[in-house]
Design a protein around this motif. Structure first.
Motif, mmCIF file in Angstrom:
data_model
loop_
_atom_site.group_PDB
_atom_site.id
_atom_site.type_symbol
_atom_site.label_atom_id
_atom_site.label_comp_id
_atom_site.label_asym_id
_atom_site.label_seq_id
_atom_site.Cartn_x
_atom_site.Cartn_y
_atom_site.Cartn_z
ATOM 1 N N ARG A 91 0.882 -1.166 0.000
ATOM 2 C CA ARG A 91 0.000 0.000 0.000
ATOM 3 C C ARG A 91 0.913 1.208 0.000
ATOM 4 O O ARG A 91 1.923 1.232 0.688
ATOM 5 C CB ARG A 91 -0.861 0.032 1.274
ATOM 6 N N ALA A 109 2.726 -13.106 -1.840
ATOM 7 C CA ALA A 109 1.902 -14.257 -2.224
ATOM 8 C C ALA A 109 2.609 -15.017 -3.333
ATOM 9 O O ALA A 109 3.197 -14.413 -4.233
ATOM 10 C CB ALA A 109 0.524 -13.801 -2.696
ATOM 11 N N GLY A 128 -2.717 -15.778 -12.361
ATOM 12 C CA GLY A 128 -4.073 -15.226 -12.393
ATOM 13 C C GLY A 128 -4.545 -14.846 -11.004
ATOM 14 O O GLY A 128 -5.101 -13.762 -10.789
ATOM 15 N N ALA A 129 -4.299 -15.736 -10.037
ATOM 16 C CA ALA A 129 -4.773 -15.514 -8.670
ATOM 17 C C ALA A 129 -4.004 -14.396 -7.969
ATOM 18 O O ALA A 129 -4.581 -13.597 -7.238
ATOM 19 C CB ALA A 129 -4.668 -16.816 -7.872
ATOM 20 N N VAL A 130 -2.686 -14.337 -8.207
ATOM 21 C CA VAL A 130 -1.873 -13.303 -7.562
ATOM 22 C C VAL A 130 -2.217 -11.923 -8.135
ATOM 23 O O VAL A 130 -2.235 -10.923 -7.434
ATOM 24 C CB VAL A 130 -0.362 -13.616 -7.733
ATOM 25 N N ASP A 147 -5.165 -11.005 -9.639
ATOM 26 C CA ASP A 147 -6.539 -10.533 -9.798
ATOM 27 C C ASP A 147 -6.959 -9.533 -8.737
ATOM 28 O O ASP A 147 -7.821 -8.708 -8.991
ATOM 29 C CB ASP A 147 -7.537 -11.673 -10.032
ATOM 30 N N TYR A 148 -6.291 -9.560 -7.564
ATOM 31 C CA TYR A 148 -6.634 -8.548 -6.568
ATOM 32 C C TYR A 148 -6.306 -7.140 -7.085
ATOM 33 O O TYR A 148 -7.144 -6.240 -7.037
ATOM 34 C CB TYR A 148 -5.917 -8.814 -5.234
ATOM 35 N N ALA A 205 -8.564 -6.254 -9.941
ATOM 36 C CA ALA A 205 -9.901 -5.874 -9.494
ATOM 37 C C ALA A 205 -9.892 -4.441 -8.985
ATOM 38 O O ALA A 205 -10.796 -3.659 -9.274
ATOM 39 C CB ALA A 205 -10.391 -6.829 -8.401
ATOM 40 N N GLU A 206 -8.832 -4.109 -8.238
ATOM 41 C CA GLU A 206 -8.748 -2.750 -7.707
ATOM 42 C C GLU A 206 -8.682 -1.756 -8.881
ATOM 43 O O GLU A 206 -9.360 -0.744 -8.902
ATOM 44 C CB GLU A 206 -7.538 -2.607 -6.791
ATOM 45 N N GLN A 224 -11.965 -1.342 -11.170
ATOM 46 C CA GLN A 224 -13.089 -0.512 -10.745
ATOM 47 C C GLN A 224 -13.196 0.737 -11.597
ATOM 48 O O GLN A 224 -14.246 1.344 -11.714
ATOM 49 C CB GLN A 224 -12.933 -0.110 -9.281
ATOM 50 N N GLY A 264 -8.275 -15.889 -7.893
ATOM 51 C CA GLY A 264 -7.771 -15.467 -6.588
ATOM 52 C C GLY A 264 -8.936 -14.882 -5.827
ATOM 53 O O GLY A 264 -9.775 -15.599 -5.291
ATOM 54 N N SER A 265 -9.011 -13.542 -5.808
ATOM 55 C CA SER A 265 -10.172 -12.901 -5.180
ATOM 56 C C SER A 265 -11.389 -12.948 -6.097
ATOM 57 O O SER A 265 -12.509 -12.682 -5.659
ATOM 58 C CB SER A 265 -9.837 -11.453 -4.828
ATOM 59 N N CYS A 266 -11.178 -13.285 -7.352
ATOM 60 C CA CYS A 266 -12.299 -13.463 -8.280
ATOM 61 C C CYS A 266 -13.110 -14.699 -7.867
ATOM 62 O O CYS A 266 -12.595 -15.593 -7.206
ATOM 63 C CB CYS A 266 -11.806 -13.667 -9.706
ATOM 64 N N MET A 294 -15.087 -10.594 -11.287
ATOM 65 C CA MET A 294 -14.001 -9.826 -10.702
ATOM 66 C C MET A 294 -14.431 -8.889 -9.575
ATOM 67 O O MET A 294 -13.702 -8.673 -8.614
ATOM 68 C CB MET A 294 -13.444 -8.978 -11.841
ATOM 69 N N LEU A 295 -15.625 -8.310 -9.717
ATOM 70 C CA LEU A 295 -16.091 -7.297 -8.768
ATOM 71 C C LEU A 295 -17.572 -7.514 -8.457
ATOM 72 O O LEU A 295 -18.305 -8.049 -9.284
ATOM 73 C CB LEU A 295 -15.904 -5.897 -9.364
ATOM 74 N N MET A 316 -5.571 -13.159 -1.193
ATOM 75 C CA MET A 316 -4.233 -13.643 -1.548
ATOM 76 C C MET A 316 -3.135 -12.980 -0.708
ATOM 77 O O MET A 316 -2.096 -13.570 -0.486
ATOM 78 C CB MET A 316 -3.961 -13.381 -3.035
ATOM 79 N N THR A 367 -7.205 -2.866 3.920
ATOM 80 C CA THR A 367 -8.173 -1.856 3.521
ATOM 81 C C THR A 367 -9.471 -2.579 3.165
ATOM 82 O O THR A 367 -9.497 -3.800 3.072
ATOM 83 C CB THR A 367 -7.689 -1.108 2.270
ATOM 84 N N MET A 419 -10.749 -2.692 0.363
ATOM 85 C CA MET A 419 -10.531 -3.375 -0.919
ATOM 86 C C MET A 419 -9.948 -4.770 -0.715
ATOM 87 O O MET A 419 -10.162 -5.659 -1.526
ATOM 88 C CB MET A 419 -9.604 -2.504 -1.779
ATOM 89 N N MET A 420 -9.196 -4.976 0.390
ATOM 90 C CA MET A 420 -8.596 -6.284 0.647
ATOM 91 C C MET A 420 -9.670 -7.362 0.794
ATOM 92 O O MET A 420 -9.409 -8.523 0.581
ATOM 93 C CB MET A 420 -7.742 -6.259 1.929
ATOM 94 N N ILE A 466 -12.078 -7.892 -1.014
ATOM 95 C CA ILE A 466 -12.792 -8.007 -2.282
ATOM 96 C C ILE A 466 -13.265 -9.442 -2.554
ATOM 97 O O ILE A 466 -14.366 -9.639 -3.066
ATOM 98 C CB ILE A 466 -11.954 -7.438 -3.456
#
Lengths: 202, 160
Positions: free
Chosen positions: A68, A143, A148-150, A152-153, A156-157, A160, B27-29, B48-49, B95, B102, B104-105, B107
């Protein structure tokens, strides 16, 4: 907002990146006592669903370090590289023979996070010099999993606000090895405009 | 095994027996697998969201509340009956464990909640769920049986 980035914006970001990479290379070389060269060959604006391809595909194991970033333009930074490249980077950082690192134990994880700290700190210092926005990284999180998994967070952020993401390619050269990692800078919605305004290209 | 069709991130697809629908690296998806047992029609979405929140939607497959109605519609076009659909969901992990998380974490958790809430309102029963944790998942829906395979790097494989 971001789809309208001009060639000039890319040049400025690449310049910020190259100065940061230069500082980071100096810091890393001091840490390991050997010359390390770093550069930013490309700053890319990539559609979300193509990002994983840059790391070798969504199923490829990667290491990702997330920060962050606080300051006047809050953001998230992810530094990611294929796991095999992370092992090579660790061989260099830890002064091991090439090919010696094959797992991520506690020592390796902490060395990788520390490397991420140095790199991110150097990039942010460079960005601070240009923008005076007081970027400060917080303690990182690591991580290791499928790309894909690492990713996507952070996607996604970013997702938006946009369907594309800013990717700063970073190349390390040391001991005859070439390692490519990727920095993702994900500004919170108003932050990218704040950054460009501070860079004088808003 | 039938033809394998890949579903990308923020993407969705429907298929009929013997198609296998696959999505890699959740992951978060959240991956949502819908299935009509009689028509042998399946659908898979990689969400995704949670919601678009009033933002312009250029890609409906990205958000739970726009992806799922579209997925059901695509399955109907292949002969599925929405009243017969059941759901299996996987993903929604966290992940990264940051010292100062936050909003957002969360998600992954919020994606899972949004999917479950949409399915509840649509009257689609959730018959299996493998969500949460801190690891990635790859899922495969076999439209000939409705079985969902969940693969991970370090947390084994499950058949839902």
């Amino acid at each position: 907002m971001n789809e309208g980035l001009s060639e000039f914006h890319y040049d400025v970001l690449r310049e910020v990146g190259n100065i940061g990479a230069g500082n980071a290379a100096t810091a890393l070389a001091q840490l390991v006592g050997r010359p390390i060269h770093m550069e930013v060959p490309a700053v890319l604006w990539v559609p979300l669903d193509e990002v994983a391809a840059h790391l070798g595909g969504p199923e490829k194991p990667v290491a990702g370090i997330l920060f962050r970033v606080e300051g006047e333009a809050p953001a998230t930074i992810l530094f990611a590289l294929p796991l095999t490249q992370a092992y090579t980077l660790l061989d260099i950082i830890l002064g091991r023979p090439l090919g010696a690192t094959a797992t991520l134990g506690e020592l390796e994880q902490s060395a990788l996070q520390e490397t991420g700290n140095i790199l991110t700190g150097a990039y942010l210092n460079s960005l601070n010099t240009f923008t005076h926005l007081g970027f400060r990284p917080t303690v990182p999180a690591l991580a290791v999993d499928m790309a894909g998994a690492v990713l996507d967070y952070v996607l996604a952020e970013f997702g938006q606000m946009a369907d594309q993401v800013l990717l700063i390619e970073t190349e390390f050269q040391a001991e005859g090895q070439e390692i490519t990692g990727y920095f993702f800078l994900v500004p919170e919605p108003p932050s990218l405009n704040v950054i460009f305004r501070a860079l004088g290209v808003g | 095994m039938g033809e394998v069709r890949r579903v990308g991130m923020a993407d969705l697809a429907a298929g009929r027996d013997p198609v296998v629908l696959v999505t890699i690296g959740l992951g978060s998806c959240v991956g949502v697998a819908l299935y009509d047992d009689q028509a042998k029609v399946g659908g898979l979405a990689h969400i995704m969201l949670p919601q678009a929140n009033g933002l312009p939607v250029t890609n409906p497959a990205k958000f739970a509340d726009t992806a799922l109605p579209l997925l059901v519609k695509k399955m109907e076009e292949l002969g599925a009956d929405p009243r017969r659909l059941t759901a299996k969901i996987a993903g929604g992990a966290q992940m990264f464990q940051l010292a100062q998380p936050t909003e957002m974490m969360r998600i992954g958790e919020r994606n899972t909640e949004a999917v479950l809430s949409w399915l509840r309102v649509a009257g689609i029963r959730v018959v299996a769920q493998d969500t949460g944790g801190s690891w990635g998942r790859t899922i495969e829906l076999d439209t000939s049986t409705g079985e969902l395979r969940v693969k991970t790097i370090a947390h084994g494989e499950k058949r839902l």
